[in-house]
Scaffold this motif. Structure first.
Motif, PDB file in Angstrom:
ATOM      1  N   PHE A 262       0.862  -1.182   0.000  1.00  0.00           N
ATOM      2  CA  PHE A 262       0.000   0.000   0.000  1.00  0.00           C
ATOM      3  C   PHE A 262       0.896   1.228   0.000  1.00  0.00           C
ATOM      4  CE2 PHE A 262       0.982  -0.702   4.407  1.00  0.00           C
ATOM      5  CZ  PHE A 262       0.979   0.544   5.020  1.00  0.00           C
ATOM      6  N   SER A 263       0.301   2.383  -0.186  1.00  0.00           N
ATOM      7  CA  SER A 263       1.066   3.623  -0.200  1.00  0.00           C
ATOM      8  C   SER A 263       0.457   4.632   0.759  1.00  0.00           C
ATOM      9  CB  SER A 263       1.124   4.221  -1.606  1.00  0.00           C
ATOM     10  OG  SER A 263      -0.173   4.615  -2.039  1.00  0.00           O
ATOM     11  N   VAL A 264       1.296   5.553   1.221  1.00  0.00           N
ATOM     12  CA  VAL A 264       0.875   6.692   2.031  1.00  0.00           C
ATOM     13  C   VAL A 264       1.183   7.935   1.208  1.00  0.00           C
ATOM     14  CG1 VAL A 264       1.177   7.941   4.187  1.00  0.00           C
ATOM     15  CG2 VAL A 264       1.393   5.442   4.152  1.00  0.00           C
ATOM     16  N   ASN A 265       0.196   8.793   1.000  1.00  0.00           N
ATOM     17  CA  ASN A 265       0.428   9.959   0.149  1.00  0.00           C
ATOM     18  C   ASN A 265      -0.263  11.201   0.693  1.00  0.00           C
ATOM     19  OD1 ASN A 265      -2.338  10.252  -1.421  1.00  0.00           O
ATOM     20  ND2 ASN A 265      -1.852   8.060  -1.368  1.00  0.00           N
ATOM     21  N   ALA A 266       0.277  12.348   0.313  1.00  0.00           N
ATOM     22  CA  ALA A 266      -0.284  13.641   0.707  1.00  0.00           C
ATOM     23  C   ALA A 266       0.136  14.677  -0.319  1.00  0.00           C
ATOM     24  CB  ALA A 266       0.207  14.047   2.096  1.00  0.00           C
ATOM     25  N   SER A 267      -0.601  15.763  -0.383  1.00  0.00           N
ATOM     26  CA  SER A 267      -0.232  16.865  -1.272  1.00  0.00           C
ATOM     27  C   SER A 267      -0.097  18.140  -0.457  1.00  0.00           C
ATOM     28  CB  SER A 267      -1.267  17.048  -2.377  1.00  0.00           C
ATOM     29  OG  SER A 267      -2.533  17.383  -1.834  1.00  0.00           O
ATOM     30  N   VAL A 268       0.949  18.893  -0.750  1.00  0.00           N
ATOM     31  CA  VAL A 268       1.172  20.178  -0.104  1.00  0.00           C
ATOM     32  C   VAL A 268       0.891  21.265  -1.139  1.00  0.00           C
ATOM     33  CG1 VAL A 268       2.859  21.711   0.977  1.00  0.00           C
ATOM     34  CG2 VAL A 268       2.863  19.269   1.514  1.00  0.00           C
ATOM     35  N   ALA A 269      -0.101  22.091  -0.873  1.00  0.00           N
ATOM     36  CA  ALA A 269      -0.465  23.170  -1.788  1.00  0.00           C
ATOM     37  C   ALA A 269       0.228  24.460  -1.379  1.00  0.00           C
ATOM     38  CB  ALA A 269      -1.980  23.371  -1.782  1.00  0.00           C
ATOM     39  N   ALA A 270       0.363  25.375  -2.336  1.00  0.00           N
ATOM     40  CA  ALA A 270       0.921  26.691  -2.034  1.00  0.00           C
ATOM     41  C   ALA A 270       0.058  27.382  -0.980  1.00  0.00           C
ATOM     42  CB  ALA A 270       0.988  27.528  -3.294  1.00  0.00           C
ATOM     43  N   ASN A 271       0.705  28.005  -0.012  1.00  0.00           N
ATOM     44  CA  ASN A 271      -0.034  28.656   1.065  1.00  0.00           C
ATOM     45  C   ASN A 271       0.822  29.764   1.653  1.00  0.00           C
ATOM     46  OD1 ASN A 271      -2.121  29.151   2.839  1.00  0.00           O
ATOM     47  ND2 ASN A 271      -1.411  27.680   4.361  1.00  0.00           N
ATOM     48  N   CYS A 272       0.166  30.786   2.164  1.00  0.00           N
ATOM     49  CA  CYS A 272       0.865  31.908   2.782  1.00  0.00           C
ATOM     50  C   CYS A 272       0.101  32.395   4.006  1.00  0.00           C
ATOM     51  CB  CYS A 272       1.008  33.074   1.809  1.00  0.00           C
ATOM     52  SG  CYS A 272       2.161  32.821   0.445  1.00  0.00           S
TER      53      CYS A 272
END
Length: 313
Positions: free
Chosen positions: A181-191
Motif C-alpha cells: 500500500f502507499s501513504v500519500n499527501a499533497s502540499v499546496a501553495a499557502n501563505c
C-alpha cells in the motif's frame, strides 16, 4: 427363524491439524491536501483486510509489521513521505488517539507491531479488518509544494502469522505474508501574513519630515511567489498622500518600500508599487517605511488611519 446380526464398528481417528494460511490486503492511506504552515496535524486511516484458514477453532496470532516505508524515517517519531529531495513527516499508529507508534521487528527503533488474533471457526476459517491510524505532523513550513509518497511492500511490510496462544510480535516468527500500500499527501501553495503597526509618535508643529517604520511578515511555502499590496487607507488615497483623520481634520502621510522613502508602496491602482517575493518556508519580514511630510499643522489630537494589507499568491 431369521435373525439379524448387527455389527458395531469402532474407529479411532487421529486428530487432524491443518497448516494455517492467511492473506492480507491493505488500502492506501491518503491525507489529501495538507496545510504545512499551521500547527495542526492532519489525520487519516488505512484498513488491513485479513482472511485465514486452518485447523478449526485454533487461534492465529497476526503480526502486521510495518517498517520505515520507502520514504524512510528521520527519527523514532517521524516517518517520511518524499517528493524528490523534499520530505514531509508523518507517523503510523496502532490506536485512534495516535499515541502508540506502529512498528516492526525490522524497524530500526523500539516500536513493534501490535498483536492481533483470529480464532478460526468450526469450519476452519476466519476474517477481519485492522485499522492503521496515520497523522501528518503539524508545523512543517519547509515542505515544498507537490505530492509526497511513501510505499510499503516487501521488507517494509513483513506481515507474519502463526498458531500460538501468546501475543509476542517482537521477532520474525511464523509464516511470512505479503501486502502493499502507499501513504500519500499533497502540499499546496499557502501563505500567512501578519503586520506591525506604524506609530509616528507625538509631534508638535509639522514643519519637518516625521519618519517611522512598521512591517509586514509573509510566511509562504517554499517556492511560492507572492505579491503584497497596501491599499489607500480609509480615504483611498495615493500611496504618498494617505490621510490620518481626526473627525474632519487630516494629516497627510506616505508609505514606502525603501529607507530613502523614494519608492511608494501601494496596490494595483498604482503600477509598480506592490512588493513581490518568493516563499522560503520561514518568516520574511518586509519593512514598511512611513513618512509624514511638512504640512499645515491641524488641531491637537490623535490621528489614525487603517491600511489593508493584501498578500496575493
Amino acid at each position: 427363524m431369521l435373525r439379524t446380526i448387527g455389527l458395531m464398528l469402532f474407529l479411532l481417528l487421529p486428530s487432524l491439524s491443518f497448516a494455517q494460511s492467511c492473506s492480507f490486503s491493505t488500502s492506501n492511506m491518503n491525507f489529501s491536501a495538507v496545510d504545512t504552515l499551521s500547527g495542526n496535524q492532519v489525520n487519516s486511516t488505512a484498513t488491513i483486510s485479513v482472511n485465514c484458514t486452518g485447523t478449526p477453532l485454533q487461534r492465529i496470532l497476526l503480526c502486521p509489521n510495518l517498517a520505515a516505508g520507502s520514504g524512510g524515517a528521520s527519527s523514532a517519531t517521524a516517518r517520511q513521505m518524499l517528493n524528490g529531495g523534499n520530505s514531509l513527516n508523518y507517523q503510523l499508529y496502532a490506536d485512534s488517539a495516535r499515541s502508540v507508534i506502529w512498528g516492526s521487528y525490522s524497524w530500526a527503533y523500539a516500536a513493534r507491531s501490535p498483536a492481533y488474533a483470529l480464532t478460526l471457526s468450526a469450519l476452519g476459517a476466519a476474517s477481519g479488518t485492522i485499522t492503521v491510524y496515520g497523522a501528518v505532523l503539524g508545523s512543517q513550513p519547509a515542505a515544498a509544494t507537490g505530492t509526497y509518497l511513501s510505499s510499503f511492500s516487501g521488507t517494509h511490510a513483513p506481515f507474519r502469522y502463526r498458531y500460538t496462544t501468546n501475543s509476542n510480535c517482537n521477532a520474525a516468527s511464523g509464516t511470512s505474508a505479503t501486502t502493499s500500500f502507499s501513504v500519500n499527501a499533497s502540499v499546496a501553495a499557502n501563505c500567512l501574513v501578519s503586520v506591525q503597526n506604524i506609530d509616528f509618535g507625538t509631534r508638535g508643529v509639522l514643519n519637518a519630515n516625521v519618519d517611522s517604520t512598521g512591517s509586514v511578515t509573509a510566511t509562504c511555502t517554499p517556492g511560492t511567489t507572492y505579491t503584497i499590496s497596501l491599499n489607500g487607507g480609509a480615504t483611498n488615497s495615493a500611496p504618498t498622500a494617505r490621510k490620518m483623520s481626526r473627525g474632519s481634520e487630516t494629516v497627510t502621510y506616505g508609505l514606502y518600500k525603501d529607507v530613502d522613502r523614494s519608492q511608494p508602496w501601494g496596490d494595483a491602482t498604482t503600477p509598480g508599487s506592490t512588493v513581490p517575493g518568493t516563499g522560503k518556508g520561514a518568516d520574511q519580514v518586509l519593512t514598511v517605511y512611513g513618512r509624514v511630510p511638512p504640512q499645515d499643522t491641524p488641531n491637537p489630537g490623535t490621528y489614525t488611519d487603517t491600511v489593508v494589507v493584501t498578500l496575493t499568491y
